[in-house]
Design an enzyme around this catalytic site. Structure first.
Site, PDB file in Angstrom:
ATOM      1  CB  CYS A 296       6.050  20.103  -6.697  1.00 32.65           C
ATOM      2  SG  CYS A 296       5.790  18.421  -6.359  1.00 32.65           S
TER       3      CYS A 296
ATOM      4  CB  CYS B 280       9.725  18.886  -7.121  1.00 26.31           C
ATOM      5  SG  CYS B 280       8.801  18.062  -8.457  1.00 26.31           S
TER       6      CYS B 280
ATOM      7  CG  ASP C 230       3.409  10.134   5.943  1.00 21.33           C
ATOM      8  OD1 ASP C 230       2.978  10.895   6.650  1.00 21.33           O
ATOM      9  OD2 ASP C 230       3.005  10.065   4.679  1.00 21.33           O
TER      10      ASP C 230
ATOM     11  CG  HIS D 122       6.137  17.043 -11.209  1.00 24.49           C
ATOM     12  ND1 HIS D 122       5.764  17.298  -9.498  1.00 24.49           N
ATOM     13  CD2 HIS D 122       4.796  17.234 -11.819  1.00 24.49           C
ATOM     14  CE1 HIS D 122       4.464  17.484  -9.756  1.00 24.49           C
ATOM     15  NE2 HIS D 122       4.073  17.546 -10.888  1.00 24.49           N
TER      16      HIS D 122
ATOM     17  CG  ASN E  83      -3.925   7.435  -1.983  1.00 25.46           C
ATOM     18  OD1 ASN E  83      -4.638   6.140  -1.834  1.00 25.46           O
ATOM     19  ND2 ASN E  83      -3.431   7.964  -1.037  1.00 25.46           N
TER      20      ASN E  83
ATOM     21  CG  HIS F 133       6.037  14.511  -6.871  1.00 25.41           C
ATOM     22  ND1 HIS F 133       6.982  15.195  -7.773  1.00 25.41           N
ATOM     23  CD2 HIS F 133       6.678  13.168  -7.050  1.00 25.41           C
ATOM     24  CE1 HIS F 133       8.053  14.569  -7.645  1.00 25.41           C
ATOM     25  NE2 HIS F 133       7.879  13.418  -7.252  1.00 25.41           N
TER      26      HIS F 133
ATOM     27  CG  HIS G 228       3.053  10.366  -2.841  1.00 23.76           C
ATOM     28  ND1 HIS G 228       2.156  11.344  -3.769  1.00 23.76           N
ATOM     29  CD2 HIS G 228       2.359  10.125  -1.614  1.00 23.76           C
ATOM     30  CE1 HIS G 228       1.155  11.707  -3.016  1.00 23.76           C
ATOM     31  NE2 HIS G 228       1.097  11.061  -1.726  1.00 23.76           N
TER      32      HIS G 228
END
Length: 114
Positions: A4, A7, A30, A46, A87, A98, A100
């Site tokens: 991930c 992670c 971002d 996670h 989302n 994961h 966010h």
């Protein structure tokens, strides 16, 4: 989850421009910003999607929102306004599985989004 992306960012295996971290959360810029302030707030633990949450995760997700508001305030965007978005799954635009929270600020944000 060793595969991930988030992670691996949370464990510092992959570099990121971290702007906040504690025992439970990491916030970082971002890589494809959509506003002057665009950061992601993630849990270190996670959780794939909002659909994968348990009742015990509710406090953690609330803390993600609280931290986003603190970051917006620290960066001078709280009074002008900011948006938080999570989302859930591909049709909603989730590309990293994961959870966010996107924090966006610093420009007028249209409604409805996308």
């Amino acid at each position: 989850m060793s595969s991930c992306l988030f992670c691996r960012i949370a464990s510092a295996d992959i570099p990121a421009k971290v702007i906040y971290q504690d025992a439970d959360l990491v916030a970082f810029e971002d890589i494809n910003p959509q506003a002057p302030l665009h950061c992601l707030v993630i849990p270190r633990r996670h959780i794939g999607t909002l659909n994968d949450m348990t009742p015990e995760d509710a406090t953690l997700v609330g803390t993600m929102h609280y931290r986003a508001a603190q970051i917006a305030r620290e960066r001078g965007y709280a009074d002008g306004g900011f948006r938080t978005v999570i989302n859930c799954n591909a049709d909603a635009g989730q590309t990293v599985f994961h959870i966010h929270l996107h924090l966006l600020a610093g420009r007028r944000l249209g409604w409805p989004p996308g």
